[in-house]
Design an enzyme around this catalytic site. Structure first.
Site, mmCIF file in Angstrom:
data_model
loop_
_atom_site.group_PDB
_atom_site.id
_atom_site.type_symbol
_atom_site.label_atom_id
_atom_site.label_comp_id
_atom_site.label_asym_id
_atom_site.label_seq_id
_atom_site.Cartn_x
_atom_site.Cartn_y
_atom_site.Cartn_z
ATOM 1 N N THR A 129 0.821 -1.217 0.000
ATOM 2 C CA THR A 129 0.000 0.000 0.000
ATOM 3 C C THR A 129 0.856 1.268 0.000
ATOM 4 O O THR A 129 0.690 2.147 -0.837
ATOM 5 C CB THR A 129 -0.892 0.012 1.263
ATOM 6 O OG1 THR A 129 -1.586 -1.238 1.324
ATOM 7 C CG2 THR A 129 -1.891 1.147 1.220
ATOM 8 N N VAL A 130 1.779 1.362 0.947
ATOM 9 C CA VAL A 130 2.580 2.582 1.055
ATOM 10 C C VAL A 130 3.565 2.686 -0.116
ATOM 11 O O VAL A 130 3.722 3.748 -0.718
ATOM 12 C CB VAL A 130 3.324 2.639 2.411
ATOM 13 C CG1 VAL A 130 4.253 3.848 2.462
ATOM 14 C CG2 VAL A 130 2.319 2.686 3.554
ATOM 15 N N ALA B 79 12.223 -4.225 -5.007
ATOM 16 C CA ALA B 79 12.264 -5.634 -4.607
ATOM 17 C C ALA B 79 10.958 -5.967 -3.899
ATOM 18 O O ALA B 79 10.532 -5.248 -2.998
ATOM 19 C CB ALA B 79 13.445 -5.897 -3.666
ATOM 20 N N LYS C 195 8.027 1.847 12.477
ATOM 21 C CA LYS C 195 8.072 2.344 13.856
ATOM 22 C C LYS C 195 8.494 1.258 14.838
ATOM 23 O O LYS C 195 9.198 1.508 15.804
ATOM 24 C CB LYS C 195 6.722 2.908 14.264
ATOM 25 C CG LYS C 195 5.571 1.922 14.072
ATOM 26 C CD LYS C 195 4.353 2.552 13.464
ATOM 27 C CE LYS C 195 4.482 2.579 11.956
ATOM 28 N NZ LYS C 195 3.275 2.929 11.223
ATOM 29 N N GLU D 269 10.271 9.989 8.974
ATOM 30 C CA GLU D 269 9.075 10.817 9.203
ATOM 31 C C GLU D 269 7.799 9.984 9.140
ATOM 32 O O GLU D 269 6.835 10.234 9.875
ATOM 33 C CB GLU D 269 9.032 11.945 8.171
ATOM 34 C CG GLU D 269 7.909 12.931 8.344
ATOM 35 C CD GLU D 269 7.942 13.694 9.660
ATOM 36 O OE1 GLU D 269 7.184 13.289 10.558
ATOM 37 O OE2 GLU D 269 8.706 14.670 9.800
ATOM 38 N N VAL E 148 5.859 7.914 12.332
ATOM 39 C CA VAL E 148 4.967 8.469 13.350
ATOM 40 C C VAL E 148 3.924 9.377 12.694
ATOM 41 O O VAL E 148 4.270 10.317 11.984
ATOM 42 C CB VAL E 148 5.753 9.282 14.401
ATOM 43 C CG1 VAL E 148 4.806 9.849 15.454
ATOM 44 C CG2 VAL E 148 6.828 8.424 15.058
ATOM 45 N N GLY F 222 1.865 9.223 10.203
ATOM 46 C CA GLY F 222 1.679 9.252 8.749
ATOM 47 C C GLY F 222 2.205 10.506 8.098
ATOM 48 O O GLY F 222 3.399 10.820 8.175
ATOM 49 N N GLY G 143 -12.026 -1.533 6.671
ATOM 50 C CA GLY G 143 -10.591 -1.449 6.410
ATOM 51 C C GLY G 143 -9.840 -0.538 7.366
ATOM 52 O O GLY G 143 -8.655 -0.276 7.167
ATOM 53 N N LYS H 294 5.285 4.520 18.534
ATOM 54 C CA LYS H 294 5.409 5.909 18.075
ATOM 55 C C LYS H 294 5.744 6.848 19.237
ATOM 56 O O LYS H 294 6.563 7.755 19.101
ATOM 57 C CB LYS H 294 4.104 6.328 17.391
ATOM 58 C CG LYS H 294 3.832 5.529 16.114
ATOM 59 C CD LYS H 294 2.368 5.688 15.662
ATOM 60 C CE LYS H 294 2.075 4.892 14.409
ATOM 61 N NZ LYS H 294 0.611 4.793 14.163
#
Lengths: 444, 444
Positions: free
Chosen positions: A13-14, A43, A105, A129, A132, A134, A187, A205
């Protein structure tokens, strides 16, 4: 100048968000960074899915070590998560002289000291960054924006899942289990929500922010962690009647004796801005001695909000890579050689030494003298009472009920003292169920 | 390493704060910056008062040029204010190879292009976190924290004086003039409050943020500026009944045609976090395409909050001074050689081209057909109505009154279209007083 070359480990997702935002805003990002930033290699164990995200022009491999070994790669982004292989790969990337960006985190809260030391020794940066809150640039605010200040405390809603659940419980008067299922369906909560609902994610965090705020090493093992699974909609309702909202807060605070580091549900005055942060949003309040109270608010998770933070780190590294390594922004805000001493002078306190105020709910027999008995015990322990709310038995247990709820707000008390007093109250024959205790934070 | 040597031009409220915070927190600041930061020389016309602040160990002179000429000084802080001598001194400091820190929003909003060009040519930094929103690190958030994003808009409460006045007007139902006097008595408003209440100060700050958000030069002369002097407590009350609060907002927004840059009173939905920012506090909401909505809140003025921002700049310069000048954070977030082109592709729009929604209050004759006439005119102009609130004449003008207030909320409309429609409505014989028009911003 050749674009800076980035290798991406893990494109879920990220990672997809990072790739897409870098593509979409490449022109503006280049204008800001003074140099293009390009994902040159990815990868992922699922090569086919990775290719469907990045297309044909980016090399995709299933072996993260091939990315680390590539001499053209300047920065490695770690988005695998967890403590295991991610730790090994981050250390290998550092050893290979790559700068590292991570959103992990858990890894930094537990193994940060080792990782930052390795990076410093090698003269590379580890930027985090995204670890913590988002997309909120809270690490940058703490590490660079508030450098003039002696930070006194910070408190944050730093887990969107639990804030969504608490918002829904309050809005709809529903109980935890019901709302958790809804959150999973939408979700907002994972299939296994343990790390979120038990407060572990927030504690990771809070641990990182605590280190940056006070100049101490990350010490996750000393954090007090309590989740939201035992909260009832009755407590949320009573809190509201008393002028408070219940939020899961990560709190870290400097005291004369040391540093408090704790995650637990907290009553917060309803008029505070942070009490009005609803749904999956995050916010952090930071109190500095010069600046006073500042607040940072935004999305704490999600593909593109988290990507926003990852890419900000990429730009920072692009801008800062030419600086003398010992003058770059220190990983934990303070020069690393000063952290160990600070750990001695500012130890993380055990929870029994924390001083805060409390909300107590006692299910009691509806008979004369109960209130006097309970308040007498508190007075005997030196605990001063701020407010008492006693419900009619009929309201609580239905018509003819012989039980009622007694709600007590206390003034500041040492947690150890409160533990002892609660044990005594619990032993009273007129106290009919386990006492609910929620900490109360005025945040002013 | 020798502490970095700082020269201070002007030691009033903010300058004293800078000196005191640097003294008080020197150990933590040194641990963060990796090097001590020392005020080595102060220039102020009132030498005696300056000495009473800094004591005997700091050299005090009455000639700012002696500070600039001192070869030991690395950084010059300009806290004189205004466009005149401050501009000259900043340019001279740059020419002498000093880095400059300034809180002077007026100077940068008007002469920023010239100053930043001089600094870039000389390879020095001009830092100005304190110029916008006091201690809130909003320049850093925009310039570094959100670099991944195409910024869509930002809107801020960036003048504490006017926010204090509006909060008091709402809280106490008082009129502008009364509250202004109270604000002056309490020190929240200056003896000559023009720059604050007419929106000029907010427009300086909005101009700077606009440049940083969109990568365009500062263009204060193109900002639309409207203050709060014409607001009545009636409008605040009606807005409240419709679910809104009135705030003086600095707004800048990217549209297909160009950039909106405007300061004016605005209706904001009461449920938005920023609508609940009260008193002299500041807050800025920034909407980015990746991160979504983020908010930054804190004290926008005052000695130590502003000093917090000045010192953060000193630490930044200390950390960044060793970086290759062309890789440091650009003054206006984007590489300076790209700003002029952006000015052509993203012109600042005239106010008549701005599209927003409106609150209109018409004092009308209390007779049949007035509402039909007014709404007919709006329909004829293609302006769509969101809500209408009509008061009883007795409520508005007292028993037997023949006048009443008609309040209309519109949907989005081009300002030029609205100007024409207002002229037509104003010409109606049944419209008995100048129409009040307040813009409405949903901020979502």
């Amino acid at each position: 100048m050749k674009p800076i070359q980035v290798g991406l480990l893990g494109i879920g997702t990220v990672g997809s968000g990072v790739f897409n935002v870098l593509q979409r805003n490449q022109e503006e990002i280049r204008r800001r960074a003074g140099r293009g930033i390009e994902i040159a290699m990815v990868a992922d164990l699922d090569v086919a899915r990775a290719k469907s995200v990045v297309g044909d022009k980016v090399q995709v491999v299933n072996d993260a070590r091939a990315v680390i070994a590539n001499p053209d790669i300047d920065i490695v982004i770690e988005l695998i998560g967890g403590y295991g292989v991610a730790k090994q790969l981050v250390l290998e990337a550092i050893a290979a002289g790559k700068h590292v960006v991570t959103a992990n985190k858990a890894l930094l809260a537990v193994h940060g000291t080792e990782i930052f030391a390795a990076a410093s020794a090698k003269g590379v940066m580890v930027a985090f960054e995204a670890a913590v809150a988002g997309g909120i640039p809270i690490i940058k605010a703490l590490r660079e924006g508030l450098t003039a200040n002696r930070i006194q405390w910070l408190a944050g809603i730093i887990n969107g899942t639990t804030n969504f659940i608490l918002s829904e419980m309050r809005d709809k008067g529903l109980d935890f289990d019901v709302v958790l299922k809804e959150a999973q369906r939408l979700g907002y909560a994972e299939a296994d929500p343990t790390f979120d609902i038990e407060g572990v994610d927030a504690a990771h965090k809070a641990t990182i922010m605590s280190a940056i705020a006070f100049g101490i090493p990350v010490q996750f093992d000393k954090a007090y962690v309590e989740g939201i699974t035992k909260l009832s909609s009755a407590d949320i309702k009573y809190a509201e009647q008393l002028g408070y909202r219940i939020k899961l807060l990560g709190i870290t605070k400097r005291t004369d004796k040391g540093v408090e580091l704790r995650v637990h549900p907290s009553l917060v005055p309803a008029k505070r801005l942070i009490a009005n942060v609803e749904g999956a949003m995050n916010a952090v309040v930071v109190q500095g001695d010069a600046v006073g109270s500042t607040l940072y608010y935004g999305k704490g998770a999600g593909s593109e909000p988290t990507a926003s933070a990852v890419i900000a780190d990429l730009v920072d590294i692009t801008r800062l890579a030419t600086a003398d390594p010992e003058h770059r922004v220190p990983h934990l805000a303070f020069q690393s050689n000063t952290l160990a001493d600070a750990m001695d002078s500012l130890p993380v306190l055990p929870m029994s030494e924390v001083v805060t105020s409390y909300y107590l709910r006692l299910r009691v027999a509806d008979q004369a003298g109960v209130l006097a008995k309970v308040t007498g015990l508190l007075a005997g322990a030196g605990i001063s009472i701020d407010a008492v709310l006693q419900r009619e038995a009929d309201e609580v247990g239905g018509e003819g009920s012989t039980q009622t709820d007694l709600i007590i707000l206390t003034h500041d008390t040492r947690e150890g003292t409160m533990n002892d007093a609660m044990a005594q109250m619990q032993a009273l024959p007129t106290v009919l169920a386990p006492i609910t205790r929620i900490r109360k934070e005025e945040l002013n």
